[in-house]
Design a protein around this motif. Structure first.
Motif, PDB file in Angstrom:
ATOM      1  N   ARG A   1       0.869  -1.181   0.000  1.00 26.90           N
ATOM      2  CA  ARG A   1       0.000   0.000   0.000  1.00 26.90           C
ATOM      3  C   ARG A   1       0.905   1.232   0.000  1.00 26.90           C
ATOM      4  O   ARG A   1       1.812   1.348   0.831  1.00 26.90           O
ATOM      5  N   LEU A   2       0.707   2.132  -0.943  1.00 30.02           N
ATOM      6  CA  LEU A   2       1.494   3.359  -1.010  1.00 30.02           C
ATOM      7  C   LEU A   2       0.929   4.386  -0.032  1.00 30.02           C
ATOM      8  O   LEU A   2      -0.290   4.554   0.075  1.00 30.02           O
ATOM      9  N   ILE A   3       1.830   5.082   0.679  1.00 28.23           N
ATOM     10  CA  ILE A   3       1.430   6.126   1.616  1.00 28.23           C
ATOM     11  C   ILE A   3       2.208   7.401   1.305  1.00 28.23           C
ATOM     12  O   ILE A   3       3.276   7.358   0.680  1.00 28.23           O
ATOM     13  N   ASP A   4       1.664   8.545   1.738  1.00 25.08           N
ATOM     14  CA  ASP A   4       2.350   9.813   1.472  1.00 25.08           C
ATOM     15  C   ASP A   4       3.225  10.192   2.666  1.00 25.08           C
ATOM     16  O   ASP A   4       3.418   9.408   3.606  1.00 25.08           O
ATOM     17  N   GLU A   5       3.762  11.408   2.642  1.00 29.46           N
ATOM     18  CA  GLU A   5       4.697  11.832   3.680  1.00 29.46           C
ATOM     19  C   GLU A   5       4.068  11.793   5.067  1.00 29.46           C
ATOM     20  O   GLU A   5       4.739  11.531   6.061  1.00 29.46           O
ATOM     21  N   ALA A   6       2.767  12.056   5.146  1.00 28.30           N
ATOM     22  CA  ALA A   6       2.068  12.069   6.433  1.00 28.30           C
ATOM     23  C   ALA A   6       1.628  10.683   6.876  1.00 28.30           C
ATOM     24  O   ALA A   6       1.080  10.529   7.968  1.00 28.30           O
TER      25      ALA A   6
ATOM     26  N   PHE B   1       2.879  -4.120   3.618  1.00 33.56           N
ATOM     27  CA  PHE B   1       4.020  -3.223   3.387  1.00 33.56           C
ATOM     28  C   PHE B   1       3.496  -1.853   2.989  1.00 33.56           C
ATOM     29  O   PHE B   1       2.692  -1.729   2.067  1.00 33.56           O
ATOM     30  N   PHE B   2       3.958  -0.823   3.688  1.00 34.65           N
ATOM     31  CA  PHE B   2       3.500   0.537   3.437  1.00 34.65           C
ATOM     32  C   PHE B   2       4.685   1.360   2.932  1.00 34.65           C
ATOM     33  O   PHE B   2       5.535   1.789   3.713  1.00 34.65           O
ATOM     34  N   ARG B   3       4.720   1.528   1.617  1.00 31.55           N
ATOM     35  CA  ARG B   3       5.834   2.240   0.987  1.00 31.55           C
ATOM     36  C   ARG B   3       5.527   3.726   0.937  1.00 31.55           C
ATOM     37  O   ARG B   3       4.521   4.145   0.384  1.00 31.55           O
ATOM     38  N   ARG B   4       6.439   4.512   1.499  1.00 28.88           N
ATOM     39  CA  ARG B   4       6.248   5.957   1.531  1.00 28.88           C
ATOM     40  C   ARG B   4       6.750   6.584   0.228  1.00 28.88           C
ATOM     41  O   ARG B   4       7.850   6.293  -0.233  1.00 28.88           O
ATOM     42  N   VAL B   5       5.933   7.453  -0.348  1.00 24.99           N
ATOM     43  CA  VAL B   5       6.266   8.132  -1.600  1.00 24.99           C
ATOM     44  C   VAL B   5       6.401   9.621  -1.327  1.00 24.99           C
ATOM     45  O   VAL B   5       5.459  10.263  -0.853  1.00 24.99           O
TER      46      VAL B   5
END
Length: 286
Positions: free
Chosen positions: A101-106, A185-189
């Protein structure tokens, strides 16, 4: 570090490889280490590049299984236990990884991502064909892999752009790959992210620690394609299997690259502009 230490699989060591940081990394790790004896801390006094910093924990690891972890990504508490259960149950699986799952800076969710590296096939040619046709962001690099396979059957991470693609191809050739379907898995973009962000080729080379400039006219993925072909040809596969694997991989790779090239040309002809993934996120939120 909190997401790793919160794993329900407790039998682990956390190796922190500090690449000559100039922030509070050492102090933060020391605070954690006072509370948890599973932490090992190693530091380079000079910047050795991301590739060498990634590979150092592989040399130091003492476990039967290994997992890389970037400094800004997160994993669910069941990540390790889910992947270890797969590896324990099936010796033919060399790598197990959780869905992305893609996540942002926050830390807010952007969306789910299909990694496309579930390779349950016993035949190397089928695994390499599927890898070439479906691989995408290389998130499975952060899965759980057998340490002996990592050390003996791959060249680890090389100091060059897209070396993670070569690495995953080597893993796929070594054995089966299993995707745990749960989003663990939470990948930060961020804007500094390679591929999805705004990092240039030159910045990527400097980050990896590449001392040699890229050869003029040689695209990164063309170099990766040649490297993977050579790896297959140097493998211990019987000659008929080796020939079939090369043929299957080559066909699937070239077909996919042709499709990507066609899509890009269509966008240009229609006046489409190239923008970073982060820009797209910002616009969708607005």
């Amino acid at each position: 570090m909190e997401s790793i230490l919160a794993q329900d699989f407790r039998d682990l060591e956390l190796i922190v490889s500090d690449n000559a940081s100039t922030d509070r990394t050492g102090q933060i790790v020391a605070e954690f280490a006072r509370r948890d004896e599973r932490i090992r801390y190693v530091r380079s006094e000079t910047n050795v590049g991301a590739a060498a910093n990634y590979n150092r924990p592989v040399e130091l690891a003492r476990g039967a299984y290994f997992k890389w972890a970037a400094d800004d990504d997160l994993i669910a508490p069941t990540y390790l236990s889910s992947c270890v259960a797969v590896l324990d149950a099936d010796p033919g699986v060399v790598l197990a990884y959780g869905g992305t799952r893609l996540i942002d800076e926050a830390g807010d969710p952007i969306g789910d991502h299909r990694d496309g590296m579930h390779l349950p096939f016993p035949e190397p040619w089928r695994r390499m064909r599927a890898f070439a046709a479906h691989r995408w962001l290389c998130n499975p690099c952060f899965g759980v892999i057998r340490t002996d396979v990592l050390r003996d059957a791959t060249t680890l991470i090389a100091p060059s752009d897209s070396s993670d693609v070569t690495f995953l191809a080597q893993v796929a050739l070594a054995g089966r790959v299993h995707e745990v379907p749960d989003r663990l898995f939470f990948r930060r973009v961020t804007r500094d992210s390679r591929g999805l962000g705004e990092q240039s080729d030159g910045q990527a080379a400097q980050w990896f620690g590449s001392a040699a400039p890229r050869k003029s006219g040689v695209a990164p993925m063309a170099r990766v394609f040649v490297d993977i072909e050579r790896w297959i040809l140097r493998s211990d596969l019987p000659l008929p299997d080796k020939a079939r694997t090369v043929a299957a991989f080559t066909y699937a790779w070239l077909k996919r690259q042709a499709g990507i090239t066609l899509w890009r040309w269509r966008r240009r002809l229609r006046g489409g502009r190239t923008r970073s993934f982060v820009d797209g996120i910002a616009q969708s939120k607005n």
